[in-house]
Design an enzyme around this catalytic site. Structure first.
Site, PDB file in Angstrom:
ATOM      1  N   HIS A  39       0.849  -1.193   0.000  1.00 34.38           N
ATOM      2  CA  HIS A  39       0.000   0.000   0.000  1.00 34.38           C
ATOM      3  C   HIS A  39       0.886   1.246   0.000  1.00 34.38           C
ATOM      4  CE1 HIS A  39      -2.348  -3.306   1.657  1.00 34.38           C
ATOM      5  NE2 HIS A  39      -3.442  -2.668   1.294  1.00 34.38           N
ATOM      6  N   HIS A 287      -4.002   3.077  -3.494  1.00 34.89           N
ATOM      7  CA  HIS A 287      -4.200   2.515  -2.155  1.00 34.89           C
ATOM      8  C   HIS A 287      -3.520   1.171  -1.970  1.00 34.89           C
ATOM      9  CE1 HIS A 287      -6.137   1.533   1.641  1.00 34.89           C
ATOM     10  NE2 HIS A 287      -6.499   0.372   1.113  1.00 34.89           N
ATOM     11  N   GLU A 439     -18.031  -5.417  23.863  1.00 35.26           N
ATOM     12  CA  GLU A 439     -17.116  -6.562  23.931  1.00 35.26           C
ATOM     13  C   GLU A 439     -15.929  -6.417  22.985  1.00 35.26           C
ATOM     14  OE1 GLU A 439     -21.217  -8.021  25.111  1.00 35.26           O
ATOM     15  OE2 GLU A 439     -20.384  -6.867  23.429  1.00 35.26           O
ATOM     16  N   HIS A 500     -28.206 -17.696  23.467  1.00 38.23           N
ATOM     17  CA  HIS A 500     -27.292 -17.482  24.583  1.00 38.23           C
ATOM     18  C   HIS A 500     -26.556 -18.760  24.997  1.00 38.23           C
ATOM     19  CE1 HIS A 500     -29.175 -13.621  24.780  1.00 38.23           C
ATOM     20  NE2 HIS A 500     -28.553 -13.278  25.893  1.00 38.23           N
TER      21      HIS A 500
END
Length: 695
Positions: A39, A287, A439, A500
Site C-alpha cells: 500500500h 491505495h 465486547e 445465549h
C-alpha cells in the site's frame, strides 16, 4: 550518495525536513514496488505526519525502545506499515530480545526494507509486535490498533495514580494513534472512542488520515457522516489540520493535544493519498497496489528525487534523525532513569513492583491465600469460584485488574475487597474497569493493558466471545498474557435459549494457535486454572466457566485438582489402574463422567475418568505423560462435552464416541435440556458398554 542533492551542510532545516520526508516516501514506494504488493499511497500522504511525530514530538529512545515511560506510537491503519519501518530504520531503533535486553543490532535494517513482505524480513506486510522491536502493537485488522491504544492510555492513568509521588512523575507518557477511514468505519473504533471520551483520557491522541479513499473508491459511496461532530459527541477535543504537508500546523495541533486536559484529542488531517503521483494521487489505484515502474519515476521526479534510485537514504538523513528523536529520546530516558533511581531510594517497595511488572514476574507469596473448596455435592458455580479467586489475586498482585462488558454481577468478576474501587475519569486508581456493552473494544483494551505490562482481564458471557474474537486472536499473535473470563459456558442459562447457549465456541477458540482455552470442572479446578494462568508470560487464555453450581469433588477420593496444570489428568481410575474404558470430559460434564464411572464400576466395568480442561496444555506435555493419561492400548473411549463434537476425534477416534452438541440448543430448564441432548450418566454408561459390546 547521489549528486542530485546539494551538500548537506548547505541545506536549511526546512530542506532537511523535506529530505527526510521524501526519504520515507521513496523507501515506501520502492519497497512496495519491489515486493509487487502493498500500500504505497498512505505512506506517501502521511510521511510528513509520521516524520513530525517521530522526529519532533515522540519521547522515545531508539537505543532502548522499551523503557517504561516512553510515548507510544500506534499505526492503526497497519497496511501503511512502510511508514513505521521507515521511522524505525531511520531513527536507528535497536532490537530487543525476549529477555528485554538490547542485542546490538538494528530493529529494521535497510535490507529488511528491501525485502519488504518477504519471508523472515523485519519489515512484514503489517506491524507485528512480537516480531519487530519498536512496534507497540500488532495492527492490520482495521480499528484494532485504535481500540488497543485505549488500553495503553488507561494503563498510563492507572500506573500514574498508583506509582507517581510528589516530584516523581514516573509515568506520564502519551499515546499517539494514526488511523484512517477504514478504522473509523469499523464498529470497534466507535466503541473504543466512546469509552475513551467517557473516561476523559487526555493522554490519548488519534490522528485521522482524512483522504476520502478506500479500496472501492471515494468514501462518498459508503461513508458520508460528519466524523468530527461524532467525536465531539463522544467528548473528544476535535482539531483540524487542512494540509497534511504543513509540518508547523501538525506540530501545533499536537502541542494543543499535550495541553488539553480532561478530554482525548482527535485531529482530522486532510491528506492526498498517493501524494505526488501525477496519475494516481487521490485515487483508489494508489491505495493497495504498486504504482508501477513508470509512475514511480514520475513521482520521484515530482519529489526532486533521482528517478532511477532505489532505496536511497541521502546523506544527512540518518544524522538528522539522530539529532532529533535520537538526542531527545536519549535525554528523556536518561532523565527518567535518574529520576527512577532517586525514586527507588525513597520508595523501594514501589520501585520493586514496577520492575517486577516490567519483567512480567509476580510478587512473592502471590498464591498464598488462594481459596480451597471443601467437597460438596451441591457445589459451587464456576463463576462464583472465579469471583472468589479474582478477589484474592487482585489483592496479592498489585497490578492485576479488570472488568466486564456490563456483566460484572453475572460474571462475578467485580472486585469487592476494600479499596478495590472503580476506574473512572475522577478515580483512575480503581481496579474495576467498566467497559460498558462493548465486547469488541473491551478485548482490545485488555490487550492494550497487557502491552503496558499490567495483568488485565475482561469478561462477558461465552456466547459473546464472538464479538471479542478478533482481539483474542491478536493476543495470541502478539503472545500476550491477556485473560478473557467467559461465563455461561454451555446450556446452564437454560431458558435464554440457543441465542445465549454457546455450541461451536470451544472448538473455534481451540483452533486459534497459541491460545489456551481452559474449561474447569469444579471449584478447585477453577482455582488451579487461575494458578496456571497467572504465571503465563506470553500466552493469552480463555477461561470458560459455568453459570450453574457444579459438585465440588472429594479430592481425598479423587485426584487433586493440581492436575489442571497438565491440561488433562486421571481424576478417577479403575482399581489397579488398568482401565478397559476411558471417559474424557471438561467443565460441567466432569461430575457427570464421575457419576457414570461409579455406575460402571458397580457393574464390574473398569473405567477411568480423565478431566481435560485444556487441550492446548495437554498437547504440550511429554508423550510419556500423555500416554499415561490416555494409554494407546485402551481404545474404548467416550468424550462428553456440552459443545460441538468437532475435534474430539483426536482423543476418542470417531465422532460417534462423543456425547456433545450436533445442533443448537433450546429454551428450557437445564435439566430438561440435559435430558433432551443426552447429558446424563446413563447415556455415558450406555455409550461405554456399546463399545465394549456389553449392552
Amino acid at each position: 550518495m547521489s549528486t542530485a542533492f546539494p551538500a548537506v551542510e548547505t541545506l536549511t532545516s526546512t530542506q532537511l525536513d523535506q529530505l527526510c520526508i521524501n526519504t520515507i516516501r521513496t523507501l515506501s514506494i520502492d519497497a512496495v514496488q519491489q515486493a509487487k504488493s502493498g500500500h504505497p499511497g498512505t505512506p506517501m500522504a502521511l510521511a510528513p505526519l509520521v516524520y513530525t511525530i517521530w522526529n519532533r514530538i515522540l519521547r522515545f529512545d531508539p537505543k532502548n525502545p522499551i523503557w517504561p515511560n516512553r510515548d507510544r506510537f500506534v499505526l492503526s491503519n497497519g497496511h501503511a506499515s512502510m511508514l513505521l519501518w521507515s521511522a524505525l530504520h531511520l531513527s536507528g531503533t535497536q532490537a530487543v530480545d525476549s529477555e528485554y535486553e538490547t542485542i546490538g543490532q538494528a530493529s529494521v535494517k535497510l535490507d529488511d526494507i528491501r525485502r519488504f513482505r518477504q519471508l523472515d524480513s523485519k519489515a512484514p506486510g503489517h506491524p507485528e509486535y512480537h516480531w519487530v522491536s519498536g512496534v507497540e502493537t500488532t495492527t492490520g485488522p482495521l480499528g484494532q490498533g485504535a481500540a488497543t491504544s485505549i488500553g495503553m492510555a488507561i494503563a498510563e492513568k492507572w500506573l500514574a495514580h498508583h506509582y507517581n509521588r510528589p516530584g516523581f512523575a514516573i509515568f506520564d507518557y502519551n499515546v499517539y494513534t494514526v488511523c484512517g477511514d477504514g478504522c473509523l468505519m469499523e464498529g470497534i473504533a466507535s466503541e473504543a472512542a466512546s469509552l475513551a471520551g467517557h473516561l476523559g483520557l487526555d493522554n490519548l491522541c488519534w490522528i485521522y488520515d482524512n483522504n476520502h479513499i478506500t479500496i472501492e473508491g471515494n468514501t462518498r459511496i459508503a461513508f458520508t457522516e460528519d466524523v468530527a461532530t461524532r467525536f465531539l459527541a463522544y467528548g473528544w477535543n476535535v482539531l483540524r489540520v487542512g494540509d497534511a504537508n504543513d509540518l508547523e500546523r501538525i506540530e501545533h495541533a499536537l502541542e494543543v493535544f499535550r495541553n488539553t486536559k480532561g478530554r482525548p484529542t482527535f485531529i482530522v488531517l486532510d491528506s492526498h493519498i498517493g501524494y505526488g503521483s501525477p496519475n494516481k494521487q487521490d485515487t483508489a489505484a494508489a491505495h493497495g497496489e504498486p504504482l508501477g515502474d513508470e509512475e514511480c519515476r514520475l513521482v520521484k521526479r515530482a519529489y526532486g528525487w533521482p528517478e532511477d534510485a532505489q532505496f536511497l537514504v541521502p546523506e544527512g538523513v540518518y544524522e538528522h534523525f539522530t539529532a532529533g528523536i535520537g538526542a531527545r529520546g536519549a535525554e528523556a530516558r536518561r532523565n527518567w532513569t535518574q529520576l527512577f533511581e532517586a525514586y527507588r531510594a525513597q520508595y523501594p517497595d514501589l520501585a520493586a513492583e514496577i520492575e517486577l511488572m516490567q519483567r512480567r514476574e509476580l510478587p512473592t507469596g502471590w498464591a498464598r491465600n488462594l481459596p480451597i473448596f471443601p467437597a460438596d455435592a451441591k457445589g459451587v458455580a464456576g463463576r462464583d469460584a472465579s469471583g472468589k479467586t479474582l478477589n484474592v489475586l487482585a489483592q496479592s498482585i498489585p497490578w492485576f485488574l479488570g472488568g466486564s462488558a456490563d456483566l460484572g454481577p453475572s460474571n462475578k468478576t467485580t472486585l469487592t475487597f476494600p479499596g478495590a474501587g472503580d476506574f473512572q475519569a475522577d478515580s483512575p486508581g480503581g481496579k474495576n474497569l467498566h467497559f460498558g456493552i462493548r465486547e469488541h473494544a473491551m478485548a482490545a483494551t485488555v490487550n492494550g493493558l497487557a502491552l503496558s505490562k499490567l495483568r488485565p482481564f475482561g469478561a462477558s458471557f461465552f456466547i459473546f466471545s464472538d464479538y471479542a474474537r478478533p482481539a483474542i486472536r491478536l493476543a495470541a499473535l502478539m503472545e500476550l498474557p491477556s485473560l478473557f473470563v467467559f461465563t455461561h459456558d454451555a446450556m446452564g442459562d437454560g431458558e435464554d435459549g440457543p441465542t445465549h447457549q454457546p455450541v461451536e465456541h470451544l472448538a473455534s477458540l481451540r483452533a486459534i494457535p497459541g491460545l489456551i482455552v481452559l474449561r474447569p470442572g469444579d471449584a478447585n479446578e477453577v482455582v488451579e486454572a487461575y494458578r496456571y494462568i497467572v504465571q503465563l508470560r506470553h500466552q493469552p487464555t480463555v477461561l470458560a466457566l459455568s453459570r450453574q453450581p457444579l459438585p465440588t469433588l472429594d479430592r481425598t477420593k479423587y485426584a487433586p485438582a493440581s492436575g489442571v496444570a497438565n491440561g488433562a489428568y486421571v481424576l478417577a481410575d479403575a482399581p489397579g489402574g488398568n482401565p478397559e474404558a476411558i471417559i474424557i470430559a471438561s467443565g460441567s460434564e466432569v461430575s457427570l463422567a464421575v457419576e457414570a464411572h461409579e455406575k460402571l464400576l458397580a457393574e464390574g466395568i473398569r473405567s477411568r475418568v480423565v478431566s481435560m480442561p485444556s487441550w492446548e496444555i495437554f498437547e504440550h506435555q511429554p508423550r510419556d505423560y500423555r500416554d499415561s493419561v490416555l494409554p494407546p492400548s485402551v481404545q474404548t473411549r467416550v468424550a462428553v462435552e456440552q459443545a460441538s463434537t468437532f475435534g474430539w476425534e483426536r482423543y476418542v477416534g470417531t465422532a460417534d464416541h462423543v456425547i456433545g452438541m450436533k445442533t443448537f440448543g433450546a429454551s428450557a430448564p437445564l435439566k430438561e435440556l440435559q435430558k433432551k441432548f443426552g447429558f446424563q450418566p446413563d447415556q455415558v454408561v450406555a455409550a461405554v458398554k456399546q463399545q465394549l459390546g456389553r449392552n
